[in-house]
Scaffold this motif. Structure first.
Motif, PDB file in Angstrom:
ATOM      1  N   GLY A 148       0.791  -1.229   0.000  1.00  0.00           N
ATOM      2  CA  GLY A 148       0.000   0.000   0.000  1.00  0.00           C
ATOM      3  C   GLY A 148       0.822   1.278   0.000  1.00  0.00           C
ATOM      4  N   LEU A 149       2.065   1.208  -0.467  1.00  0.00           N
ATOM      5  CA  LEU A 149       2.908   2.394  -0.478  1.00  0.00           C
ATOM      6  C   LEU A 149       2.545   3.304  -1.650  1.00  0.00           C
ATOM      7  CD1 LEU A 149       6.449   0.910   0.291  1.00  0.00           C
ATOM      8  CD2 LEU A 149       4.810   1.894   1.889  1.00  0.00           C
ATOM      9  N   LYS A 150       2.686   4.587  -1.431  1.00  0.00           N
ATOM     10  CA  LYS A 150       2.478   5.569  -2.496  1.00  0.00           C
ATOM     11  C   LYS A 150       3.746   5.602  -3.361  1.00  0.00           C
ATOM     12  CE  LYS A 150      -0.546   8.518   0.267  1.00  0.00           C
ATOM     13  NZ  LYS A 150      -1.677   7.744   0.001  1.00  0.00           N
ATOM     14  N   TYR A 151       3.604   6.134  -4.574  1.00  0.00           N
ATOM     15  CA  TYR A 151       4.734   6.143  -5.501  1.00  0.00           C
ATOM     16  C   TYR A 151       5.961   6.838  -4.894  1.00  0.00           C
ATOM     17  CZ  TYR A 151       1.815   4.445  -9.356  1.00  0.00           C
ATOM     18  OH  TYR A 151       1.021   3.700 -10.179  1.00  0.00           O
ATOM     19  N   GLN A 152       5.751   7.941  -4.196  1.00  0.00           N
ATOM     20  CA  GLN A 152       6.874   8.668  -3.600  1.00  0.00           C
ATOM     21  C   GLN A 152       7.567   7.801  -2.550  1.00  0.00           C
ATOM     22  OE1 GLN A 152       8.104  11.886  -4.506  1.00  0.00           O
ATOM     23  NE2 GLN A 152       9.778  10.962  -3.374  1.00  0.00           N
ATOM     24  N   GLU A 153       6.786   7.062  -1.768  1.00  0.00           N
ATOM     25  CA  GLU A 153       7.365   6.184  -0.751  1.00  0.00           C
ATOM     26  C   GLU A 153       8.159   5.049  -1.390  1.00  0.00           C
ATOM     27  OE1 GLU A 153       4.043   6.538   2.796  1.00  0.00           O
ATOM     28  OE2 GLU A 153       3.556   5.311   1.036  1.00  0.00           O
ATOM     29  N   ILE A 154       7.659   4.529  -2.488  1.00  0.00           N
ATOM     30  CA  ILE A 154       8.377   3.473  -3.215  1.00  0.00           C
ATOM     31  C   ILE A 154       9.689   4.019  -3.756  1.00  0.00           C
ATOM     32  CG2 ILE A 154       8.314   1.936  -5.224  1.00  0.00           C
ATOM     33  CD1 ILE A 154       5.225   1.850  -4.822  1.00  0.00           C
ATOM     34  N   ALA A 155       9.620   5.206  -4.363  1.00  0.00           N
ATOM     35  CA  ALA A 155      10.829   5.834  -4.908  1.00  0.00           C
ATOM     36  C   ALA A 155      11.868   6.031  -3.810  1.00  0.00           C
ATOM     37  CB  ALA A 155      10.476   7.164  -5.574  1.00  0.00           C
ATOM     38  N   ASN A 156      11.437   6.513  -2.663  1.00  0.00           N
ATOM     39  CA  ASN A 156      12.359   6.727  -1.541  1.00  0.00           C
ATOM     40  C   ASN A 156      12.954   5.406  -1.057  1.00  0.00           C
ATOM     41  OD1 ASN A 156      11.738   9.449  -1.665  1.00  0.00           O
ATOM     42  ND2 ASN A 156      10.334   9.391   0.072  1.00  0.00           N
TER      43      ASN A 156
END
Length: 181
Positions: A148-156
């Motif tokens: 359930g991670l957001k794209y920004q969280e995945i990128a980080n």
């Protein structure tokens, strides 16, 4: 009015950049009643409006380190409350629809054996298709859909750009669609 807007901007900036709980509390107290009134226009219930506004402020505080607004703080708050209210309306309609479906019986009947078997086979097919994704596509897809991670969280988390995350998700979804046909 301009002084009030400047005050909101300052409080919001201190909340996001410094994690200043006193600024967050002041922002909450300053905007809560106005935002509840605004949300009531969408939800037609003061209690639901309060819930929507409270949820928005909770998410702002929880995600303050990741929030990067490109508009005014006031616009961000109102847009967030509007979006939350719309989401709550959708959820309410969905729940109403589901409860209407169950009116024929006291309790919703469980799936029969055939539905269970079809569901299990479909899930196995999906899991198999996910395993055939290229490694980075699979990782991005699983972080998004399963964690359930957001794209920004995945990128980080992965140390990649948000654009790369978007590209990998697009590829993953396209490949899964093709394989599931």
């Amino acid at each position: 009015m301009a002084a009030q807007n400047h005050h909101i901007e300052t409080l919001f900036k201190q909340t996001l950049e410094q994690g200043d709980s006193a600024s967050f509390e002041a922002l909450f107290k300053n905007q809560y009643v106005l935002l509840c009134s605004f949300a009531t226009r969408y939800l037609h219930s003061p209690q639901a409006a309060e819930e929507a506004v409270s949820e928005v402020f909770y998410k702002i505080w929880k995600n303050r380190a990741q929030i990067n607004i490109k508009t005014s703080a006031k616009y961000y708050l109102y847009a967030s409350v509007r979006n939350m209210a719309i989401d709550m309306q959708r959820q309410s309609k969905k729940q109403q629809h589901n409860s209407d479906d169950c009116l024929y019986d006291q309790a919703c009947p469980g799936p029969d054996a055939y539905d269970t078997l079809i569901g299990r086979e479909t899930q196995q097919k999906i899991d198999s298709a996910i395993l055939r994704l290229p490694p980075q596509c699979r990782t991005v897809f699983q972080l998004s859909r399963h964690e359930g991670l957001k794209y920004q969280e995945i990128a980080n988390r992965l140390g990649i750009s948000i654009k790369t995350v978007e590209t990998q998700m697009t590829r993953a979804l396209k490949q899964l669609r093709v394989e599931m046909l």
